[in-house]
Design a protein around this motif. Structure first.
Motif, PDB file in Angstrom:
ATOM      1  N   TRP A 240     -71.991  83.336 -86.314  1.00  0.00           N
ATOM      2  CA  TRP A 240     -71.903  83.606 -84.883  1.00  0.00           C
ATOM      3  C   TRP A 240     -71.029  84.812 -84.612  1.00  0.00           C
ATOM      4  CZ3 TRP A 240     -67.194  83.611 -82.515  1.00  0.00           C
ATOM      5  CH2 TRP A 240     -66.154  83.005 -83.201  1.00  0.00           C
ATOM      6  N   LEU A 241     -70.048  85.072 -85.494  1.00  0.00           N
ATOM      7  CA  LEU A 241     -69.160  86.220 -85.296  1.00  0.00           C
ATOM      8  C   LEU A 241     -69.915  87.536 -85.469  1.00  0.00           C
ATOM      9  CD1 LEU A 241     -66.289  87.140 -84.728  1.00  0.00           C
ATOM     10  CD2 LEU A 241     -65.857  87.083 -87.174  1.00  0.00           C
ATOM     11  N   THR A 242     -70.806  87.592 -86.449  1.00  0.00           N
ATOM     12  CA  THR A 242     -71.616  88.793 -86.655  1.00  0.00           C
ATOM     13  C   THR A 242     -72.509  89.043 -85.454  1.00  0.00           C
ATOM     14  OG1 THR A 242     -71.638  88.320 -89.025  1.00  0.00           O
ATOM     15  CG2 THR A 242     -73.238  89.911 -88.203  1.00  0.00           C
ATOM     16  N   ARG A 243     -73.142  87.994 -84.980  1.00  0.00           N
ATOM     17  CA  ARG A 243     -74.005  88.142 -83.806  1.00  0.00           C
ATOM     18  C   ARG A 243     -73.203  88.599 -82.589  1.00  0.00           C
ATOM     19  NH1 ARG A 243     -77.637  82.911 -83.237  1.00  0.00           N
ATOM     20  NH2 ARG A 243     -78.522  84.187 -81.595  1.00  0.00           N
TER      21      ARG A 243
ATOM     22  N   VAL B 132     -78.615  95.024 -79.149  1.00  0.00           N
ATOM     23  CA  VAL B 132     -78.660  93.789 -78.358  1.00  0.00           C
ATOM     24  C   VAL B 132     -79.886  92.972 -78.741  1.00  0.00           C
ATOM     25  CG1 VAL B 132     -78.949  92.880 -76.017  1.00  0.00           C
ATOM     26  CG2 VAL B 132     -77.302  94.698 -76.456  1.00  0.00           C
ATOM     27  N   TYR B 133     -81.026  93.625 -78.876  1.00  0.00           N
ATOM     28  CA  TYR B 133     -82.247  92.919 -79.257  1.00  0.00           C
ATOM     29  C   TYR B 133     -82.108  92.296 -80.647  1.00  0.00           C
ATOM     30  CZ  TYR B 133     -87.105  92.035 -80.461  1.00  0.00           C
ATOM     31  OH  TYR B 133     -88.262  91.434 -80.841  1.00  0.00           O
ATOM     32  N   GLY B 134     -81.540  93.037 -81.587  1.00  0.00           N
ATOM     33  CA  GLY B 134     -81.350  92.507 -82.933  1.00  0.00           C
ATOM     34  C   GLY B 134     -80.393  91.332 -82.965  1.00  0.00           C
ATOM     35  N   ALA B 135     -79.346  91.388 -82.151  1.00  0.00           N
ATOM     36  CA  ALA B 135     -78.378  90.285 -82.127  1.00  0.00           C
ATOM     37  C   ALA B 135     -78.975  89.028 -81.514  1.00  0.00           C
ATOM     38  CB  ALA B 135     -77.133  90.704 -81.350  1.00  0.00           C
ATOM     39  N   THR B 136     -79.856  89.198 -80.543  1.00  0.00           N
ATOM     40  CA  THR B 136     -80.430  88.013 -79.901  1.00  0.00           C
ATOM     41  C   THR B 136     -81.549  87.397 -80.727  1.00  0.00           C
ATOM     42  OG1 THR B 136     -81.891  89.421 -78.592  1.00  0.00           O
ATOM     43  CG2 THR B 136     -79.829  88.738 -77.569  1.00  0.00           C
TER      44      THR B 136
ATOM     45  N   LEU C   7     -70.313  90.293 -82.538  1.00  0.00           N
ATOM     46  CA  LEU C   7     -69.852  91.675 -82.689  1.00  0.00           C
ATOM     47  C   LEU C   7     -70.979  92.681 -82.460  1.00  0.00           C
ATOM     48  CD1 LEU C   7     -67.406  91.402 -85.705  1.00  0.00           C
ATOM     49  CD2 LEU C   7     -66.851  91.754 -83.306  1.00  0.00           C
ATOM     50  N   ILE C   8     -72.156  92.392 -82.995  1.00  0.00           N
ATOM     51  CA  ILE C   8     -73.292  93.296 -82.780  1.00  0.00           C
ATOM     52  C   ILE C   8     -73.688  93.309 -81.307  1.00  0.00           C
ATOM     53  CG2 ILE C   8     -75.724  93.677 -83.313  1.00  0.00           C
ATOM     54  CD1 ILE C   8     -75.143  92.685 -86.119  1.00  0.00           C
ATOM     55  N   LEU C   9     -73.664  92.152 -80.679  1.00  0.00           N
ATOM     56  CA  LEU C   9     -73.981  92.081 -79.254  1.00  0.00           C
ATOM     57  C   LEU C   9     -72.949  92.839 -78.429  1.00  0.00           C
ATOM     58  CD1 LEU C   9     -76.001  90.741 -77.272  1.00  0.00           C
ATOM     59  CD2 LEU C   9     -74.362  88.884 -77.071  1.00  0.00           C
ATOM     60  N   LEU C  10     -71.686  92.708 -78.785  1.00  0.00           N
ATOM     61  CA  LEU C  10     -70.624  93.399 -78.067  1.00  0.00           C
ATOM     62  C   LEU C  10     -70.747  94.918 -78.226  1.00  0.00           C
ATOM     63  CD1 LEU C  10     -68.042  92.798 -76.409  1.00  0.00           C
ATOM     64  CD2 LEU C  10     -66.793  92.960 -78.549  1.00  0.00           C
ATOM     65  N   LEU C  11     -71.014  95.381 -79.440  1.00  0.00           N
ATOM     66  CA  LEU C  11     -71.204  96.817 -79.656  1.00  0.00           C
ATOM     67  C   LEU C  11     -72.427  97.342 -78.914  1.00  0.00           C
ATOM     68  CD1 LEU C  11     -70.367  97.189 -83.439  1.00  0.00           C
ATOM     69  CD2 LEU C  11     -69.118  98.156 -81.530  1.00  0.00           C
ATOM     70  N   GLY C  12     -73.493  96.571 -78.904  1.00  0.00           N
ATOM     71  CA  GLY C  12     -74.706  96.980 -78.199  1.00  0.00           C
ATOM     72  C   GLY C  12     -74.487  97.088 -76.704  1.00  0.00           C
ATOM     73  N   VAL C  13     -73.821  96.105 -76.132  1.00  0.00           N
ATOM     74  CA  VAL C  13     -73.538  96.144 -74.696  1.00  0.00           C
ATOM     75  C   VAL C  13     -72.591  97.300 -74.377  1.00  0.00           C
ATOM     76  CG1 VAL C  13     -72.418  94.876 -72.813  1.00  0.00           C
ATOM     77  CG2 VAL C  13     -74.035  93.728 -74.311  1.00  0.00           C
ATOM     78  N   GLY C  14     -71.649  97.553 -75.269  1.00  0.00           N
ATOM     79  CA  GLY C  14     -70.755  98.697 -75.072  1.00  0.00           C
ATOM     80  C   GLY C  14     -71.506 100.018 -75.077  1.00  0.00           C
ATOM     81  N   CYS C  15     -72.444 100.169 -76.001  1.00  0.00           N
ATOM     82  CA  CYS C  15     -73.270 101.382 -76.036  1.00  0.00           C
ATOM     83  C   CYS C  15     -74.092 101.520 -74.763  1.00  0.00           C
ATOM     84  CB  CYS C  15     -74.202 101.363 -77.239  1.00  0.00           C
ATOM     85  SG  CYS C  15     -73.421 101.667 -78.811  1.00  0.00           S
TER      86      CYS C  15
END
Length: 59
Positions: free
Chosen positions: A32-35, A20-24, A37-45
């Protein structure tokens, strides 16, 4: 519950937080799609590990 399982769940929480920190803090030139997806995976974790920790220690 064994200590090793708890540490693995806490490691999953840290990985989610870092995602989440890396995506923000990504530069604008990244897509924007990469950001997203990484944010979504981070929040899921974060959600999965938080649920497991609460289930282990409270319930």
């Amino acid at each position: 519950m064994r200590l090793s399982k708890t540490l693995i769940i806490m490691l999953l929480f840290v990985v989610g937080f870092l995602m989440v920190y890396g995506a923000t803090t990504m530069k604008q030139k990244d897509t924007w799609l990469t950001r997203f997806l990484i944010l979504l995976l981070g929040v899921g974790c974060l959600l999965v590990s938080g649920y497991l920790l609460v289930r282990i220690f409270i319930v």
